[in-house]
Motif scaffolding. Structure first.
Motif, mmCIF file in Angstrom:
data_model
loop_
_atom_site.group_PDB
_atom_site.id
_atom_site.type_symbol
_atom_site.label_atom_id
_atom_site.label_comp_id
_atom_site.label_asym_id
_atom_site.label_seq_id
_atom_site.Cartn_x
_atom_site.Cartn_y
_atom_site.Cartn_z
ATOM 1 N N SER A 136 61.551 -6.238 3.760
ATOM 2 C CA SER A 136 61.409 -5.016 3.724
ATOM 3 C C SER A 136 60.152 -4.177 2.842
ATOM 4 O O SER A 136 60.164 -3.284 2.958
ATOM 5 N N ARG A 193 56.815 -2.929 1.707
ATOM 6 C CA ARG A 193 55.642 -2.415 2.273
ATOM 7 C C ARG A 193 54.293 -3.012 1.682
ATOM 8 O O ARG A 193 53.969 -2.634 0.569
ATOM 9 N N ARG A 252 50.669 -4.093 0.477
ATOM 10 C CA ARG A 252 49.394 -3.383 0.291
ATOM 11 C C ARG A 252 48.385 -4.215 0.756
ATOM 12 O O ARG A 252 48.392 -5.253 0.467
ATOM 13 N N ARG A 312 45.209 -2.110 10.663
ATOM 14 C CA ARG A 312 46.081 -1.179 11.104
ATOM 15 C C ARG A 312 46.591 -1.644 12.431
ATOM 16 O O ARG A 312 47.756 -1.897 12.698
ATOM 17 N N PHE A 356 49.040 -4.917 12.024
ATOM 18 C CA PHE A 356 50.228 -4.890 11.378
ATOM 19 C C PHE A 356 51.012 -3.710 12.299
ATOM 20 O O PHE A 356 52.075 -4.166 12.388
ATOM 21 N N SER A 357 50.461 -2.967 12.983
ATOM 22 C CA SER A 357 51.381 -2.348 13.783
ATOM 23 C C SER A 357 51.838 -2.886 14.966
ATOM 24 O O SER A 357 53.114 -2.877 15.305
ATOM 25 N N GLY A 402 54.806 -4.814 14.171
ATOM 26 C CA GLY A 402 55.691 -4.051 13.905
ATOM 27 C C GLY A 402 56.088 -3.784 12.421
ATOM 28 O O GLY A 402 57.304 -3.441 11.874
ATOM 29 N N GLN A 403 55.026 -4.239 11.503
ATOM 30 C CA GLN A 403 55.213 -4.227 10.090
ATOM 31 C C GLN A 403 54.281 -3.213 9.288
ATOM 32 O O GLN A 403 53.266 -2.848 9.584
ATOM 33 N N GLN A 404 55.142 -2.377 8.598
ATOM 34 C CA GLN A 404 54.658 -1.346 7.976
ATOM 35 C C GLN A 404 53.932 -1.781 6.725
ATOM 36 O O GLN A 404 54.532 -2.439 5.877
ATOM 37 N N VAL A 405 52.792 -1.505 6.590
ATOM 38 C CA VAL A 405 51.900 -1.327 5.589
ATOM 39 C C VAL A 405 51.118 -0.286 4.777
ATOM 40 O O VAL A 405 51.098 0.561 5.606
ATOM 41 N N GLU A 406 50.675 -0.495 3.684
ATOM 42 C CA GLU A 406 49.837 0.583 3.129
ATOM 43 C C GLU A 406 48.221 0.029 3.236
ATOM 44 O O GLU A 406 48.175 -1.184 2.440
#
Ligand code: PRP
Length: 216
Positions: free
Chosen positions: A115, A117, A119, A129, A132-133, A136-140
């Motif tokens: 879980s 996030r 960077r 973007r 990772f989208s 389905g993976q949330q990243v900064e």
């Protein structure tokens, strides 16, 4: 004869393209390290030497009739307004996710982030973007303009998304690839209006490129 302008980028693309340009009969006939507009062996073809990310813009607006640019740049900056008739098969590289060699992500892959996030430092924010989208993976995403390899070493990011060709730069900085996002190579692109208005001249040059690609 119709005059044609071809935009290409300094550095890797210009170096890798020189044998091909010579085979096509449009080798630079001036100092390619200084001049921004270069005559070629062919009096009807001029070269513009610009930044890689600017090549699609010059061709889209018709400031250049044709361009040579990496697929990575077309995917990141959008090449929908251009024709992309030919894969030149040179300047081959891949866009990859990489991290420090002692990171748990090396063994476990991107799933090992759980879980957390991540960077992600990159000069390809759009590609990163999208990638990772789709997972389905949330990243900064942290946008950088160069030397991505430094970011994980100084704690700026967990991973980088960057071009890998020989892998030497990653190795030299203690980084390893975890995933390949896509492959890239240099493409010939053409302005859509020029393709109509200067059809015969562009067609003839495309034929010369197609022949040379098979022979270089
Ligand atoms: C690219 C990329 C890496 C290097 C990879 O940079 O950003 O730093 O090449 O090549 P390698 O796998 O053969 O070591 P480039 O030299 O295009 O310059 P840039 O950092 O200015 O984009």
């Amino acid at each position: 004869m119709t005059a044609l302008t071809l935009a290409l980028s300094k550095g890797r693309i210009l170096e890798d393209c020189t044998p091909l340009l010579t085979a096509v009969g449009i080798a630079p006939a001036g100092d390619a390290s200084r001049l921004l507009r270069l005559p070629t062996q062919d009096a009807n073809v001029e070269l513009l030497v610009i930044r890689p990310t600017d090549v699609p813009t010059y061709v889209e607006y018709g400031a250049a009739d044709l361009g040579i640019v990496g697929k990575d740049i077309l995917l990141e900056h959008g090449g929908e307004a251009l024709y992309e008739p030919l894969d030149l098969g040179i300047a081959r590289c891949r866009l990859s996710v990489a991290t420090q060699k002692d990171s748990p992500l090396v063994k476990g892959g991107l799933d090992a982030a759980g879980s957390q996030r991540l960077r992600v430092a990159t000069k390809y924010p759009e590609m990163a973007r999208r990638y990772f989208s789709a997972r389905g993976q949330q990243v900064e995403i942290i946008k950088l303009y160069g030397s991505m390899e430094l970011a994980p070493l100084v704690g700026l990011s967990d991973v980088i998304v960057d071009l890998v060709a020989t892998g030497n730069t990653l190795r030299a900085n203690g980084l390893v690839e975890i995933v390949t996002i896509c492959e890239s190579s240099a493409r010939l692109v053409v302005n859509k209006a020029a393709m109509k208005m200067k059809h015969a001249a562009i067609r003839a040059l495309l034929d010369r490129f197609t022949l040379a690609v098979g022979n270089v």
